[in-house]
Write a protein that holds these residues in place. Structure first.
Motif, PDB file in Angstrom:
ATOM      1  N   ALA A   8       0.810  -1.161   0.111  1.00  0.00           N
ATOM      2  CA  ALA A   8       0.117   0.125   0.118  1.00  0.00           C
ATOM      3  C   ALA A   8       0.927   1.397  -0.109  1.00  0.00           C
ATOM      4  O   ALA A   8       0.486   2.294  -0.534  1.00  0.00           O
ATOM      5  CB  ALA A   8      -0.925  -0.034   1.263  1.00  0.00           C
ATOM      6  N   ALA A   9       1.943   1.120   0.715  1.00  0.00           N
ATOM      7  CA  ALA A   9       2.812   2.424   0.686  1.00  0.00           C
ATOM      8  C   ALA A   9       3.540   2.872  -0.608  1.00  0.00           C
ATOM      9  O   ALA A   9       3.654   3.957  -1.050  1.00  0.00           O
ATOM     10  CB  ALA A   9       3.936   1.853   1.499  1.00  0.00           C
ATOM     11  N   ALA A  10       3.726   1.707  -1.402  1.00  0.00           N
ATOM     12  CA  ALA A  10       4.101   2.248  -3.002  1.00  0.00           C
ATOM     13  C   ALA A  10       2.805   2.855  -3.538  1.00  0.00           C
ATOM     14  O   ALA A  10       3.260   3.697  -4.249  1.00  0.00           O
ATOM     15  CB  ALA A  10       4.343   0.725  -3.626  1.00  0.00           C
ATOM     16  N   SER A  11       1.464   2.423  -3.592  1.00  0.00           N
ATOM     17  CA  SER A  11       0.849   2.996  -4.316  1.00  0.00           C
ATOM     18  C   SER A  11       0.417   4.558  -3.646  1.00  0.00           C
ATOM     19  O   SER A  11       0.201   5.355  -4.435  1.00  0.00           O
ATOM     20  CB  SER A  11      -0.873   2.174  -3.921  1.00  0.00           C
ATOM     21  OG  SER A  11      -0.593   0.786  -4.337  1.00  0.00           O
ATOM     22  N   TRP A  12       0.417   4.613  -2.565  1.00  0.00           N
ATOM     23  CA  TRP A  12       0.189   6.012  -1.991  1.00  0.00           C
ATOM     24  C   TRP A  12       1.454   7.139  -2.245  1.00  0.00           C
ATOM     25  O   TRP A  12       1.048   7.870  -2.637  1.00  0.00           O
ATOM     26  CB  TRP A  12       0.333   5.789  -0.399  1.00  0.00           C
ATOM     27  CG  TRP A  12       0.245   7.294   0.340  1.00  0.00           C
ATOM     28  CD1 TRP A  12       0.996   7.962   1.352  1.00  0.00           C
ATOM     29  CD2 TRP A  12      -0.716   8.418   0.053  1.00  0.00           C
ATOM     30  NE1 TRP A  12       0.903   9.058   1.676  1.00  0.00           N
ATOM     31  CE2 TRP A  12      -0.151   9.739   0.949  1.00  0.00           C
ATOM     32  CE3 TRP A  12      -1.956   8.458  -0.727  1.00  0.00           C
ATOM     33  CZ2 TRP A  12      -1.123  10.612   1.086  1.00  0.00           C
ATOM     34  CZ3 TRP A  12      -2.703   9.737  -0.619  1.00  0.00           C
ATOM     35  CH2 TRP A  12      -2.181  10.718   0.386  1.00  0.00           C
ATOM     36  N   ALA A  13       2.708   6.555  -2.388  1.00  0.00           N
ATOM     37  CA  ALA A  13       3.809   7.011  -2.753  1.00  0.00           C
ATOM     38  C   ALA A  13       3.650   7.621  -4.030  1.00  0.00           C
ATOM     39  O   ALA A  13       3.943   8.989  -4.413  1.00  0.00           O
ATOM     40  CB  ALA A  13       4.996   6.211  -2.535  1.00  0.00           C
ATOM     41  N   ALA A  14       3.112   6.867  -4.938  1.00  0.00           N
ATOM     42  CA  ALA A  14       2.950   6.969  -6.365  1.00  0.00           C
ATOM     43  C   ALA A  14       2.027   8.154  -6.628  1.00  0.00           C
ATOM     44  O   ALA A  14       2.106   9.178  -7.291  1.00  0.00           O
ATOM     45  CB  ALA A  14       2.552   5.820  -7.336  1.00  0.00           C
ATOM     46  N   ILE A  15       0.744   8.026  -5.821  1.00  0.00           N
ATOM     47  CA  ILE A  15      -0.386   8.901  -5.913  1.00  0.00           C
ATOM     48  C   ILE A  15       0.110  10.196  -5.323  1.00  0.00           C
ATOM     49  O   ILE A  15      -0.296  11.442  -5.967  1.00  0.00           O
ATOM     50  CB  ILE A  15      -1.563   8.361  -5.294  1.00  0.00           C
ATOM     51  CG1 ILE A  15      -2.163   7.261  -5.893  1.00  0.00           C
ATOM     52  CG2 ILE A  15      -2.568   9.474  -5.101  1.00  0.00           C
ATOM     53  CD1 ILE A  15      -3.305   6.490  -5.186  1.00  0.00           C
ATOM     54  N   LYS A  16       0.807  10.287  -4.217  1.00  0.00           N
ATOM     55  CA  LYS A  16       1.279  11.629  -3.744  1.00  0.00           C
ATOM     56  C   LYS A  16       2.251  12.509  -4.579  1.00  0.00           C
ATOM     57  O   LYS A  16       2.100  13.531  -4.660  1.00  0.00           O
ATOM     58  CB  LYS A  16       1.689  11.188  -2.448  1.00  0.00           C
ATOM     59  CG  LYS A  16       2.221  12.719  -1.433  1.00  0.00           C
ATOM     60  CD  LYS A  16       2.756  12.386  -0.092  1.00  0.00           C
ATOM     61  CE  LYS A  16       3.172  13.583   0.683  1.00  0.00           C
ATOM     62  NZ  LYS A  16       3.808  13.328   1.911  1.00  0.00           N
ATOM     63  N   ALA A  17       3.058  11.601  -5.161  1.00  0.00           N
ATOM     64  CA  ALA A  17       3.867  12.198  -5.940  1.00  0.00           C
ATOM     65  C   ALA A  17       3.411  12.969  -7.213  1.00  0.00           C
ATOM     66  O   ALA A  17       3.542  13.966  -7.651  1.00  0.00           O
ATOM     67  CB  ALA A  17       5.224  11.183  -6.356  1.00  0.00           C
ATOM     68  N   GLY A  18       2.337  11.976  -7.548  1.00  0.00           N
ATOM     69  CA  GLY A  18       1.678  12.746  -8.994  1.00  0.00           C
ATOM     70  C   GLY A  18       0.963  13.968  -8.554  1.00  0.00           C
ATOM     71  O   GLY A  18       0.748  14.946  -9.156  1.00  0.00           O
ATOM     72  N   LEU A  19       0.231  13.833  -7.254  1.00  0.00           N
ATOM     73  CA  LEU A  19      -0.479  14.988  -6.961  1.00  0.00           C
ATOM     74  C   LEU A  19       0.470  16.181  -6.554  1.00  0.00           C
ATOM     75  O   LEU A  19       0.209  17.458  -6.878  1.00  0.00           O
ATOM     76  CB  LEU A  19      -1.060  14.951  -5.533  1.00  0.00           C
ATOM     77  CG  LEU A  19      -2.580  13.998  -5.589  1.00  0.00           C
ATOM     78  CD1 LEU A  19      -2.905  13.643  -4.084  1.00  0.00           C
ATOM     79  CD2 LEU A  19      -3.688  14.708  -6.497  1.00  0.00           C
ATOM     80  N   LYS A  20       1.485  16.166  -6.022  1.00  0.00           N
ATOM     81  CA  LYS A  20       2.519  17.127  -5.701  1.00  0.00           C
ATOM     82  C   LYS A  20       3.129  17.638  -7.023  1.00  0.00           C
ATOM     83  O   LYS A  20       3.129  18.977  -7.124  1.00  0.00           O
ATOM     84  CB  LYS A  20       3.799  16.428  -4.887  1.00  0.00           C
ATOM     85  CG  LYS A  20       3.306  16.532  -3.560  1.00  0.00           C
ATOM     86  CD  LYS A  20       4.538  15.547  -2.962  1.00  0.00           C
ATOM     87  CE  LYS A  20       5.491  16.719  -2.327  1.00  0.00           C
ATOM     88  NZ  LYS A  20       6.703  16.156  -1.665  1.00  0.00           N
ATOM     89  N   GLU A  21       3.361  16.797  -8.133  1.00  0.00           N
ATOM     90  CA  GLU A  21       3.751  17.208  -9.287  1.00  0.00           C
ATOM     91  C   GLU A  21       2.903  18.213 -10.086  1.00  0.00           C
ATOM     92  O   GLU A  21       3.052  19.183 -10.605  1.00  0.00           O
ATOM     93  CB  GLU A  21       4.092  16.069 -10.068  1.00  0.00           C
ATOM     94  CG  GLU A  21       4.688  16.724 -11.560  1.00  0.00           C
ATOM     95  CD  GLU A  21       4.880  15.437 -12.490  1.00  0.00           C
ATOM     96  OE1 GLU A  21       4.541  15.489 -13.680  1.00  0.00           O
ATOM     97  OE2 GLU A  21       5.644  14.434 -11.987  1.00  0.00           O
ATOM     98  N   SER A  22       1.459  17.648 -10.018  1.00  0.00           N
ATOM     99  CA  SER A  22       0.450  18.455 -10.500  1.00  0.00           C
ATOM    100  C   SER A  22       0.258  19.737 -10.120  1.00  0.00           C
ATOM    101  O   SER A  22       0.272  20.929 -10.692  1.00  0.00           O
ATOM    102  CB  SER A  22      -0.947  17.607 -10.671  1.00  0.00           C
ATOM    103  OG  SER A  22      -2.120  18.374 -11.248  1.00  0.00           O
TER     104      SER A  22
END
Length: 471
Positions: A449-463
């Motif tokens: 789950a941590a890998a999924s959250w890290a990917a989503i958070k990174a995408g949100l931050k980039e956007s």
């Protein structure tokens, strides 16, 4: 003087740019989910997101819900956090109930500042005062708040403009819940609720409304999705197939494709089982085949019913079929078929909703799984089979093949004889089934789950970090 103002503006803009972007996960949909009821599919994914955000120590991450009476997202009240939290909440995000007297004072102040709110606002404020508890205290509080609101309206006059809201930090980029796109809170998409991002689970309401019904939410889904994309909202997709389908759909609608962030679907149930030490295989006296999915026309349960009936007619003994999931919509043909073939229920079991613990038990003991759905955005029941090392036959829907890594046998959803043959082989050819089990062990790993959250958070931050014009 003008140059000084320009320099000052530049400094302020520089400071704003240096601040970390504020990110929010929308809990509106999960707030409406009955407490204690098992989560599956989209609600399970949204629960994962909300709880990952609540557990994240980053103070720039928060969890919000849409307030229709205000037309904006607001941070959760303490009782709302209690409703959605399934684990530890970071101290940065903990909201504590201030007590009834203080909460009532705050609620009345909210009415004074915004007297033109609707009854939904009164109900929400009353729940903040009673910390979510229903009963006489809640009813009395709601009536008191309503009476005060009417009093304030009378003072201001019926034609008075709405009073400005008190200054409060607005969430930055909000990852909206599926409910915002599919239910009554669509005003959050079409209004001025702020910068939005969305999880694109699938485009089934737009592509195959015949499998969902022709209600208003199906007919409007595509237009609201297009509005989101036109506004610059980025999309988060668990499968490459859905991302490509979304881009193609927008191209056909004459809309520029959105920025798409791909994230790995988390193995939530397996993570729960790992924490409880319940991932090992359980051998059972009676072998059975597992299909975990809501029972609806799209999931194609009727194909399996016909196959098990064919086996009965031909004297072929297949393992018991266990269908786990709640009864959904457009299933009259299935009910009629079961009624016309009563012997089927000797070999087919419908469990209804089960707890996570029970579902884990089914995955640990199933001989193999089936997933003959006509169309999917992902297909959680298929990937969960692999999480627990269980081979599964899937339909040729591209997302299902992607969800199972192309490792499992696939048969067209309308090919009854092909499915009958594959199920018989899986049940009778132990060497073949064992080879599939070995393939899973060698080539597949559950997604933390941590890998999924890290990917989503990174995408949100980039956007969120990009200028609005570039989103």
């Amino acid at each position: 003087m003008t140059a000084e103002r320009s320099d000052t503006s530049a400094v302020i803009e520089g400071r704003e740019a240096a601040r970390p972007p504020r990110l929010a996960i929308d809990a509106t949909g999960l707030m409406l989910w009955p407490p204690g009821e098992g989560l599956a599919g989209i609600p399970r994914v949204e629960s994962f997101l909300i709880n990952a955000a609540l557990a994240d120590p980053d103070p720039c991450v928060e969890v919000v819900a849409f307030r229709a009476d205000e037309g904006r997202f607001r941070a959760l009240a303490p009782y709302e956090q209690d409703h959605v939290a399934a684990g530890e909440i970071s101290p940065h995000h903990v909201k504590r109930w201030p007590g009834r007297c203080t909460a009532l004072s705050q609620a009345l102040e909210a009415v004074r500042q915004q007297p033109w709110g609707k009854r939904d606002a009164d109900r929400h404020l009353a729940r903040t005062v009673t910390n979510g508890r229903k009963g006489i205290a809640y009813q009395v509080t709601r009536l008191l708040i309503r009476a005060y609101r009417l009093y304030r309206q009378a003072l201001l006059g019926l034609r008075q403009e709405a009073a400005p809201l008190a200054a409060q930090a607005e969430p930055g980029l909000v990852l909206i819940s599926h409910h915002i796109l599919t239910e009554e809170d669509r005003s959050a998409v079409s209004g001025g609720a702020g910068d939005l991002a969305f999880l694109c689970h699938d485009l089934i309401p737009a592509l195959r409304p015949d499998l969902l019904g022709a209600g208003p939410r199906e007919t409007r889904f595509g237009s609201y999705l297009e509005h989101l994309v036109r506004s610059g909202a980025p999309a988060f997709c668990a499968s490459d197939e859905v991302g490509a389908t979304l881009a193609d759909h927008m191209r056909k609608a004459g809309v520029a494709a959105p920025v798409v962030y791909r994230f790995p679907m988390p193995s939530i149930l397996h993570a729960n089982a790992s924490r409880a030490g319940t991932t090992s295989r359980i051998e059972t006296d009676e072998p059975f085949v597992l299909y975990c999915s809501t029972i609806e026309v799209r999931k194609n349960h009727i194909l399996l019913a016909r196959i098990w009936q064919q086996a009965l007619d031909e004297g072929v003994k297949l393992p018991r079929l266990v269908c786990v999931g709640r009864w959904g919509w457009m299933i009259d043909p299935l009910r009629a078929y079961l009624k016309a073939h009563p012997r089927l229920l000797e070999r087919v079991t419908f469990t209804g909703l089960v707890s996570d613990e029970e579902l884990i038990g089914y995955y640990r003991s199933a001989s193999f799984g089936v997933f003959p759905s006509h169309i999917e955005g992902w297909g959680y029941g298929a990937s969960e089979c692999l999480d627990f090392g269980v081979p599964v036959i899937v339909s040729t829907a591209p997302s299902l093949i992607e969800a199972t890594g192309g490792l499992m046998p696939a048969v067209d959803a309308q090919d009854q004889q092909g499915w009958y043959k594959a199920i018989r082989r899986m049940a009778q050819d132990h060497a073949w089934r064992s080879s599939l089990v070995e393939r899973i062990a060698e080539k597949y790993r559950p997604t933390p789950a941590a890998a999924s959250w890290a990917a989503i958070k990174a995408g949100l931050k980039e956007s969120a970090s990009r200028p609005r014009a570039e989103r």
